[in-house]
Design a protein around this motif. Structure first.
Motif, PDB file in Angstrom:
ATOM      1  N   GLY A  54     -15.726 -56.401 -24.458  1.00 44.82           N
ATOM      2  CA  GLY A  54     -15.663 -56.469 -23.008  1.00 44.82           C
ATOM      3  C   GLY A  54     -16.610 -57.476 -22.382  1.00 44.82           C
ATOM      4  N   SER A  55     -17.324 -58.228 -23.218  1.00 50.37           N
ATOM      5  CA  SER A  55     -18.271 -59.260 -22.761  1.00 50.37           C
ATOM      6  C   SER A  55     -19.485 -58.696 -22.035  1.00 50.37           C
ATOM      7  CB  SER A  55     -17.577 -60.291 -21.841  1.00 50.37           C
ATOM      8  OG  SER A  55     -16.526 -60.928 -22.524  1.00 50.37           O
ATOM      9  N   SER A  56     -19.703 -57.393 -22.131  1.00 53.86           N
ATOM     10  CA  SER A  56     -20.867 -56.805 -21.454  1.00 53.86           C
ATOM     11  C   SER A  56     -22.148 -56.968 -22.270  1.00 53.86           C
ATOM     12  CB  SER A  56     -20.611 -55.323 -21.182  1.00 53.86           C
ATOM     13  OG  SER A  56     -20.377 -54.627 -22.400  1.00 53.86           O
ATOM     14  N   LEU A  57     -22.006 -57.247 -23.558  1.00 52.85           N
ATOM     15  CA  LEU A  57     -23.162 -57.435 -24.433  1.00 52.85           C
ATOM     16  C   LEU A  57     -23.056 -58.784 -25.138  1.00 52.85           C
ATOM     17  CD1 LEU A  57     -23.340 -53.911 -26.111  1.00 52.85           C
ATOM     18  CD2 LEU A  57     -24.806 -54.777 -24.291  1.00 52.85           C
ATOM     19  N   ARG A  58     -24.133 -59.562 -25.030  1.00 58.60           N
ATOM     20  CA  ARG A  58     -24.183 -60.870 -25.692  1.00 58.60           C
ATOM     21  C   ARG A  58     -25.573 -61.019 -26.289  1.00 58.60           C
ATOM     22  NH1 ARG A  58     -20.685 -64.582 -21.473  1.00 58.60           N
ATOM     23  NH2 ARG A  58     -19.936 -62.840 -20.190  1.00 58.60           N
ATOM     24  N   THR A  59     -25.629 -61.490 -27.499  1.00 60.34           N
ATOM     25  CA  THR A  59     -26.916 -61.683 -28.161  1.00 60.34           C
ATOM     26  C   THR A  59     -26.986 -63.086 -28.741  1.00 60.34           C
ATOM     27  OG1 THR A  59     -26.008 -60.713 -30.183  1.00 60.34           O
ATOM     28  CG2 THR A  59     -27.248 -59.240 -28.736  1.00 60.34           C
ATOM     29  N   TYR A  60     -28.227 -63.578 -28.854  1.00 63.68           N
ATOM     30  CA  TYR A  60     -28.446 -64.950 -29.316  1.00 63.68           C
ATOM     31  C   TYR A  60     -29.641 -65.005 -30.261  1.00 63.68           C
ATOM     32  CZ  TYR A  60     -25.658 -65.974 -25.154  1.00 63.68           C
ATOM     33  OH  TYR A  60     -24.668 -66.003 -24.201  1.00 63.68           O
ATOM     34  N   THR A  61     -29.576 -65.921 -31.217  1.00 63.62           N
ATOM     35  CA  THR A  61     -30.766 -66.189 -31.996  1.00 63.62           C
ATOM     36  C   THR A  61     -31.779 -66.883 -31.095  1.00 63.62           C
ATOM     37  OG1 THR A  61     -31.510 -67.088 -34.109  1.00 63.62           O
ATOM     38  CG2 THR A  61     -30.024 -68.463 -32.824  1.00 63.62           C
ATOM     39  N   ASP A  62     -33.051 -66.696 -31.375  1.00 59.09           N
ATOM     40  CA  ASP A  62     -34.101 -67.157 -30.470  1.00 59.09           C
ATOM     41  C   ASP A  62     -34.026 -68.655 -30.179  1.00 59.09           C
ATOM     42  OD1 ASP A  62     -36.779 -64.920 -31.575  1.00 59.09           O
ATOM     43  OD2 ASP A  62     -35.108 -64.637 -30.181  1.00 59.09           O
ATOM     44  N   SER A  63     -33.658 -69.440 -31.164  1.00 60.38           N
ATOM     45  CA  SER A  63     -33.706 -70.899 -31.001  1.00 60.38           C
ATOM     46  C   SER A  63     -32.673 -71.435 -30.023  1.00 60.38           C
ATOM     47  CB  SER A  63     -33.536 -71.582 -32.354  1.00 60.38           C
ATOM     48  OG  SER A  63     -32.273 -71.275 -32.922  1.00 60.38           O
ATOM     49  N   GLY A  66     -31.156 -69.423 -23.725  1.00 64.91           N
ATOM     50  CA  GLY A  66     -31.351 -70.256 -22.556  1.00 64.91           C
ATOM     51  C   GLY A  66     -30.613 -71.575 -22.600  1.00 64.91           C
ATOM     52  N   ARG A  67     -30.061 -71.919 -23.761  1.00 63.56           N
ATOM     53  CA  ARG A  67     -29.318 -73.182 -23.898  1.00 63.56           C
ATOM     54  C   ARG A  67     -27.839 -72.944 -24.222  1.00 63.56           C
ATOM     55  NH1 ARG A  67     -30.418 -76.558 -27.921  1.00 63.56           N
ATOM     56  NH2 ARG A  67     -31.173 -74.947 -29.358  1.00 63.56           N
ATOM     57  N   PHE A  68     -27.548 -71.931 -25.006  1.00 65.74           N
ATOM     58  CA  PHE A  68     -26.170 -71.643 -25.404  1.00 65.74           C
ATOM     59  C   PHE A  68     -25.662 -70.406 -24.660  1.00 65.74           C
ATOM     60  CE2 PHE A  68     -26.234 -73.499 -30.021  1.00 65.74           C
ATOM     61  CZ  PHE A  68     -26.723 -74.697 -29.521  1.00 65.74           C
ATOM     62  N   THR A  69     -24.357 -70.397 -24.378  1.00 67.58           N
ATOM     63  CA  THR A  69     -23.718 -69.238 -23.758  1.00 67.58           C
ATOM     64  C   THR A  69     -22.428 -68.925 -24.487  1.00 67.58           C
ATOM     65  OG1 THR A  69     -24.621 -69.813 -21.579  1.00 67.58           O
ATOM     66  CG2 THR A  69     -22.783 -68.254 -21.647  1.00 67.58           C
ATOM     67  N   ILE A  70     -22.320 -67.703 -24.977  1.00 74.17           N
ATOM     68  CA  ILE A  70     -21.085 -67.260 -25.625  1.00 74.17           C
ATOM     69  C   ILE A  70     -20.212 -66.573 -24.593  1.00 74.17           C
ATOM     70  CG2 ILE A  70     -22.032 -65.013 -26.320  1.00 74.17           C
ATOM     71  CD1 ILE A  70     -20.446 -65.287 -28.948  1.00 74.17           C
ATOM     72  N   SER A  71     -18.905 -66.776 -24.697  1.00 72.26           N
ATOM     73  CA  SER A  71     -17.974 -66.112 -23.793  1.00 72.26           C
ATOM     74  C   SER A  71     -16.634 -65.957 -24.501  1.00 72.26           C
ATOM     75  CB  SER A  71     -17.816 -66.898 -22.486  1.00 72.26           C
ATOM     76  OG  SER A  71     -17.269 -68.179 -22.739  1.00 72.26           O
ATOM     77  N   ARG A  72     -15.760 -65.204 -23.886  1.00 70.94           N
ATOM     78  CA  ARG A  72     -14.439 -64.993 -24.482  1.00 70.94           C
ATOM     79  C   ARG A  72     -13.413 -64.781 -23.384  1.00 70.94           C
ATOM     80  NH1 ARG A  72     -15.146 -60.026 -28.294  1.00 70.94           N
ATOM     81  NH2 ARG A  72     -12.866 -60.152 -28.491  1.00 70.94           N
ATOM     82  N   ASP A  73     -12.177 -65.145 -23.684  1.00 72.76           N
ATOM     83  CA  ASP A  73     -11.050 -64.910 -22.794  1.00 72.76           C
ATOM     84  C   ASP A  73     -10.049 -64.066 -23.586  1.00 72.76           C
ATOM     85  OD1 ASP A  73      -8.701 -64.968 -21.298  1.00 72.76           O
ATOM     86  OD2 ASP A  73      -9.036 -67.013 -20.609  1.00 72.76           O
ATOM     87  N   ASN A  74     -10.049 -62.771 -23.337  1.00 67.67           N
ATOM     88  CA  ASN A  74      -9.186 -61.876 -24.115  1.00 67.67           C
ATOM     89  C   ASN A  74      -7.701 -62.099 -23.813  1.00 67.67           C
ATOM     90  OD1 ASN A  74     -11.344 -60.708 -25.464  1.00 67.67           O
ATOM     91  ND2 ASN A  74     -11.520 -58.996 -24.026  1.00 67.67           N
ATOM     92  N   ALA A  75      -7.396 -62.594 -22.635  1.00 65.64           N
ATOM     93  CA  ALA A  75      -6.000 -62.877 -22.304  1.00 65.64           C
ATOM     94  C   ALA A  75      -5.478 -64.067 -23.106  1.00 65.64           C
ATOM     95  CB  ALA A  75      -5.852 -63.138 -20.809  1.00 65.64           C
ATOM     96  N   GLU A  76      -6.387 -64.994 -23.427  1.00 63.08           N
ATOM     97  CA  GLU A  76      -6.009 -66.196 -24.168  1.00 63.08           C
ATOM     98  C   GLU A  76      -6.404 -66.128 -25.636  1.00 63.08           C
ATOM     99  OE1 GLU A  76      -4.250 -68.722 -23.061  1.00 63.08           O
ATOM    100  OE2 GLU A  76      -4.069 -67.821 -21.055  1.00 63.08           O
TER     101      GLU A  76
END
Length: 121
Positions: A54-63, A66-76
């Motif tokens: 549902g895109s409510s939780l996103r996690t990133y490696t420390d490095s 603030g620079r990368f953003t993950i997202s998804r389009d479930n319809a596509e």
């Protein structure tokens, strides 16, 4: 069967941006957590980021925070990774991965073929 196809990689100068895409098919995309991984030359595969269905939780490696953003389009049925302020150390083959469940920390069980990202002046 599960198919994951990455695109969007390329050569970019330090400080530049790229947007990676991962087209998914063969499974119910909207019900699985997904992730991005990368493998730098001569190094092992490392986790980069994950997102729940549902895109409510996103996690990133420390490095990359603030620079990368993950997202998804479930319809596509598509997963994205927006990468800004790229650094030479971000150079790697980037892979998207389907996880075994909706749980963000579940193990990956399917991988794409990867897309090369090269950050160089």
């Amino acid at each position: 069967q599960v198919q994951l196809v990455e695109s969007g990689g390329g050569l970019v100068q330090p400080g530049g941006s790229l947007r990676l895409s991962c087209a998914a098919s063969g499974f119910e995309f909207s019900t699985y957590a997904m992730g991005w991984y990368r493998q730098a030359p001569g190094k092992e595969v490392r986790w980069v980021s994950s997102i729940n269905p549902g895109s409510s939780l996103r996690t990133y490696t420390d490095s990359v925070k603030g620079r990368f953003t993950i997202s998804r389009d479930n319809a596509e049925n598509t997963l994205y990774l927006q990468m800004n302020n790229l650094k030479p150390e971000d150079t790697a083959v980037y892979y998207c991965a389907k996880r075994t469940s909706a749980v963000l920390t579940s193990k990956p069980d399917s991988w794409g073929q990867g897309t090369q990202v090269t950050v160089s002046a």
